[in-house]
Design a protein around this motif. Structure first.
Motif, short mmCIF file in Angstrom:
data_model
loop_
_atom_site.label_atom_id
_atom_site.label_comp_id
_atom_site.label_asym_id
_atom_site.label_seq_id
_atom_site.Cartn_x
_atom_site.Cartn_y
_atom_site.Cartn_z
N ALA A 1 17.09 9.05 -34.68
CA ALA A 1 18.30 9.66 -34.12
C ALA A 1 18.46 9.33 -32.65
CB ALA A 1 18.27 11.17 -34.33
N LYS A 2 17.35 9.34 -31.92
CA LYS A 2 17.40 9.07 -30.48
C LYS A 2 17.73 7.61 -30.17
CE LYS A 2 14.05 12.75 -29.50
NZ LYS A 2 12.66 13.04 -29.09
N ARG A 3 17.52 6.72 -31.13
CA ARG A 3 17.74 5.29 -30.91
C ARG A 3 19.12 4.83 -31.37
NH1 ARG A 3 11.83 3.64 -33.38
NH2 ARG A 3 10.58 4.21 -31.54
N ALA A 4 20.02 5.74 -31.65
CA ALA A 4 21.36 5.36 -32.09
C ALA A 4 22.01 4.45 -31.05
CB ALA A 4 22.22 6.60 -32.32
N PRO A 5 22.49 3.28 -31.43
CA PRO A 5 23.09 2.34 -30.46
C PRO A 5 24.35 2.91 -29.82
CG PRO A 5 22.62 1.27 -32.57
CD PRO A 5 22.46 2.74 -32.80
N ASP A 6 24.51 2.64 -28.55
CA ASP A 6 25.71 3.11 -27.85
C ASP A 6 26.99 2.57 -28.49
OD1 ASP A 6 24.11 4.44 -26.07
OD2 ASP A 6 24.19 2.88 -24.53
N SER A 7 26.91 1.41 -29.11
CA SER A 7 28.09 0.76 -29.66
C SER A 7 28.73 1.54 -30.81
CB SER A 7 27.74 -0.65 -30.15
OG SER A 7 26.71 -0.59 -31.15
N ILE A 8 27.97 2.44 -31.45
CA ILE A 8 28.53 3.21 -32.58
C ILE A 8 28.77 4.67 -32.23
CG2 ILE A 8 27.38 1.69 -34.23
CD1 ILE A 8 25.42 4.06 -34.74
N CYS A 9 28.42 5.07 -31.03
CA CYS A 9 28.42 6.50 -30.69
C CYS A 9 29.78 7.06 -30.31
CB CYS A 9 27.41 6.77 -29.59
SG CYS A 9 25.69 6.64 -30.17
N ASN A 10 30.84 6.27 -30.47
CA ASN A 10 32.19 6.79 -30.27
C ASN A 10 32.99 6.81 -31.57
OD1 ASN A 10 32.16 7.33 -27.44
ND2 ASN A 10 32.25 5.13 -27.07
N ASN A 11 32.30 6.54 -32.67
CA ASN A 11 32.95 6.50 -33.97
C ASN A 11 32.21 7.41 -34.94
OD1 ASN A 11 33.36 5.46 -36.81
ND2 ASN A 11 34.80 4.12 -35.74
N LEU A 12 32.88 8.46 -35.41
CA LEU A 12 32.23 9.44 -36.28
C LEU A 12 31.68 8.82 -37.55
CD1 LEU A 12 34.72 12.46 -36.00
CD2 LEU A 12 32.32 12.48 -35.32
N THR A 13 32.45 7.93 -38.15
CA THR A 13 32.02 7.32 -39.41
C THR A 13 30.80 6.43 -39.22
OG1 THR A 13 34.30 7.32 -40.23
CG2 THR A 13 32.74 5.86 -41.33
N PHE A 14 30.83 5.56 -38.22
CA PHE A 14 29.70 4.66 -37.97
C PHE A 14 28.45 5.44 -37.56
CE2 PHE A 14 32.81 1.05 -36.66
CZ PHE A 14 33.14 0.87 -38.00
#
Length: 347
Positions: free
Chosen positions: A36-49
């Motif tokens: 969970a802590k390693r979630a890429p910044d590139s997906i962290c503005n999209n709920l689905t991704f």
């Protein structure tokens, strides 16, 4: 002598209970926590991704829940935003631009407690987990509480109900730095959670002996005493099942009625439920049918009650909601006036 022994035993029970709650075994969550802590910044503005990523390493519903919990308390900040908003009727008034919808919370990466609970609820529901955002009272050392001031979550996990408080977990992590303490608000048993959190209506306590607000305000000893001695004659399972079958607008009215029964002094949250009911009534895409017209009549009635209730308090939140309710009443009146003459006779 008997009462003294009884009191000592009660204190021992409280101490043991609190110790058990503060020292759970969470060693098995290391892998999913790191994921969970390693979630890429590139997906962290999209709920689905983001949802898809968080569940990708989870083998059970419990691990999915843990991933949502950890990501939220590490990435969403608690921030209460107040700003001036222009209003043509009163020149300006003090308003709030806090957001609670999952989309808004994810976009801003900040929220108040309701925002924390709503985005957690969203992720869980997307995974098919029964989850609710619950509003209610928190312990205030005996002070009379005339409205809910906090939000948290209730989830059903492996057939068992458990509570979560993500904004408190965030606060603990941010202001103490003690990572293990955040687990105090993860998957808490109802009998423990009720010591500090009282839902607005009894069924969300998921207890067979619901605690009254009077007992809650007297503190731990009284709460535990009632849990131990009160008859277990309330079926929260039946109440929740019946509530789930109601359409959204009836859920709002049911909640308003239960708020009044549970705490008549809570005018604010009852008014909020009437406001939400009226919002649902005006949200339609077709022509005004007899059924829609009937709902609008009821909405007109309830929003007038809400306006009166909001007027009983001088705080900023009540003033804001009073203005919003007045605007909503104007909209309802316009919709009623626009109905065809064949329908208006129903009034």
């Amino acid at each position: 002598m008997y009462r003294k022994i009884q009191f000592i035993l009660l204190l021992i029970f409280i101490s043991t209970w609190n110790l058990h709650a503060q020292d759970p075994n969470f060693s098995g969550y290391g892998k999913i926590d790191r994921h969970a802590k390693r979630a890429p910044d590139s997906i962290c503005n999209n709920l689905t991704f983001l949802h898809k990523y968080l569940v990708s390493a989870a083998e059970t519903d419990e691990e999915k829940i843990r991933a949502f919990y950890i990501w939220i308390i590490k990435n969403i900040k608690y921030k209460d935003q107040i700003e001036l908003k222009y209003n043509s009727d009163v020149l300006f008034y003090m308003g709030s631009n806090n957001c609670s919808s999952p989309v808004c919370v994810l976009s801003r990466k900040q929220a108040v407690c309701e925002g924390f609970s709503k985005i957690f609820e969203y992720f869980c529901q997307q995974s098919g987990i029964e989850a609710y955002s619950i509003g209610g009272y928190i312990s205030k050392n005996g002070v009379l509480q005339d409205r809910a001031t906090h939000s948290w979550n209730l989830l059903k996990i492996n057939g068992t109900w458990r509570f979560f408080d993500l904004s408190w977990a965030y606060a603990t992590l941010r202001y103490t730095g003690i990572k293990s303490s955040t687990n105090e608000f993860f998957m808490v048993e109802p009998e423990q959670f009720i010591l500090t959190h009282l839902p607005l209506i009894p069924m969300w306590q998921v207890l067979e002996s619901p605690i009254t607000i009077e007992t809650f305000n007297q503190g731990d000893s009284k709460i535990i005493e009632q849990l131990a001695s009160a008859p277990q004659n309330y079926s929260f399972t039946d109440s929740i099942a019946a509530f789930k079958l109601l359409p959204q607008y009836k859920k709002r009215l049911k909640t308003a009625d239960e708020i009044f029964k549970t705490n008549p002094s809570n005018k604010f949250n009852r008014a909020i439920e009437y406001y939400r009911f009226a919002q649902i009534a005006v949200n339609f895409d077709s022509e005004i049918t007899p059924l829609i017209y009937y709902k609008l009549i009821r909405a007109q009635e309830k929003i007038k009650v809400a306006i009166d209730l909001f007027q009983t308090s001088d705080d900023i939140s009540s003033k804001i909601m009073y203005l919003h309710s007045k605007d909503l009443l104007k909209l309802i009146n316009r919709l009623l006036d626009s109905a065809s003459s064949d329908i208006i006779y129903l009034k």
